[in-house]
Design a protein around this motif. Structure first.
Motif, short mmCIF file in Angstrom:
data_model
loop_
_atom_site.label_atom_id
_atom_site.label_comp_id
_atom_site.label_asym_id
_atom_site.label_seq_id
_atom_site.Cartn_x
_atom_site.Cartn_y
_atom_site.Cartn_z
N CYS A 75 52.98 58.82 19.77
CA CYS A 75 52.33 57.54 19.99
C CYS A 75 51.00 57.57 19.26
O CYS A 75 50.30 58.58 19.32
CB CYS A 75 52.13 57.35 21.49
SG CYS A 75 51.02 55.99 21.88
N ASN A 123 48.35 56.27 20.09
CA ASN A 123 47.21 56.23 21.03
C ASN A 123 47.21 57.34 22.08
O ASN A 123 46.22 57.50 22.80
CB ASN A 123 47.20 54.88 21.76
CG ASN A 123 47.19 53.73 20.77
OD1 ASN A 123 46.38 53.69 19.86
ND2 ASN A 123 48.13 52.80 20.94
N HIS A 124 48.31 58.05 22.21
CA HIS A 124 48.37 59.07 23.27
C HIS A 124 48.94 60.38 22.74
O HIS A 124 49.65 60.41 21.74
CB HIS A 124 49.25 58.57 24.43
CG HIS A 124 48.66 57.37 25.11
ND1 HIS A 124 49.10 56.10 24.89
CD2 HIS A 124 47.65 57.28 25.99
CE1 HIS A 124 48.38 55.25 25.61
NE2 HIS A 124 47.50 55.94 26.28
N CYS A 140 56.49 55.18 24.47
CA CYS A 140 55.47 56.06 25.03
C CYS A 140 55.40 55.85 26.54
O CYS A 140 55.35 54.71 26.99
CB CYS A 140 54.12 55.75 24.38
SG CYS A 140 52.72 56.47 25.26
N ASN A 188 53.01 56.22 28.47
CA ASN A 188 51.71 55.69 28.90
C ASN A 188 51.52 54.22 28.55
O ASN A 188 51.06 53.44 29.38
CB ASN A 188 50.57 56.50 28.26
CG ASN A 188 50.60 57.94 28.72
OD1 ASN A 188 50.61 58.21 29.92
ND2 ASN A 188 50.67 58.86 27.79
N CYS A 189 51.84 53.82 27.31
CA CYS A 189 51.54 52.45 26.89
C CYS A 189 52.80 51.67 26.50
O CYS A 189 52.70 50.51 26.15
CB CYS A 189 50.55 52.46 25.74
SG CYS A 189 51.24 53.16 24.22
#
Ligand SMILES: [Zn+2]
Length: 171
Positions: A58, A60-61, A72, A74-75
């Motif tokens: 991802c 962002n993560h 992902c 998380n998002c």
């Protein structure tokens, strides 16, 4: 226990952490875990290697997967940033192995091993009932990957691994 493999594990347990490389822990030898890419996959050997294996993360993560476009956790964004897996090799390893270099070990017929020290040596001579040190013979043996695999096989079968291999008739 059949074979000698248990003696190797016991010797590792008895080995002081001082003999290991600073970034290594005994536990990773005694309780090895499958690498991340093998979890959930059959234990059969893969027919591909990981040299050019792609991983996706991802943007962002810190999540990574080997299947492109998974969501992902998380998002829920697509994990699609390609990353190349780097396999460990002689070229990219700073100092390989588990134990520190420049230390000599005594390896017994049953593969029990210990660092060479005057204490260990004298204890062994007594244990093996060697009265005359001049009766000992020195033999230099070849040891490579092929020999390692044969010794590994023998270690699962008998308790006289070195005698069987170097003095016996093992093919
Ligand atoms: Zn994410």
């Amino acid at each position: 226990m059949v074979g000698s493999f248990g003696h190797i594990c016991e010797s590792i347990e008895n080995l002081s952490q001082d003999y290991l490389q600073p970034d290594q822990k005994k536990n990773s030898l005694l309780n090895p875990r499958a690498p991340i890419y093998a979890s959930g996959i059959s234990l059969m050997l893969a027919d591909h290697d990981l040299v050019n294996h792609k991983l996706y993360n991802c943007p962002n993560h810190w999540c990574v997967t080997d299947v492109p476009n998974l969501l992902c956790p998380n998002c829920k964004g697509k994990m699609k940033c390609g990353t190349t897996y780097v396999s460990p090799s002689a070229e990219n390893t700073v100092e390989g192995g588990f134990v520190k270099g420049l230390i000599t070990y005594i390896v017994m017929d049953n593969l029990e091993f210990m660092p060479v020290s005057a204490n260990n040596f004298i204890t062994l001579l007594n244990k093996l009932n060697v009265k005359d040190v001049s009766a000992l013979e020195e033999t230099v043996v070849d040891f490579g990957v092929e020999e390692g695999l044969k010794l590994l096989k023998l270690s699962l079968e008998c308790k006289t691994v070195l005698t069987s291999f170097y003095l016996g008739n093992v093919p």
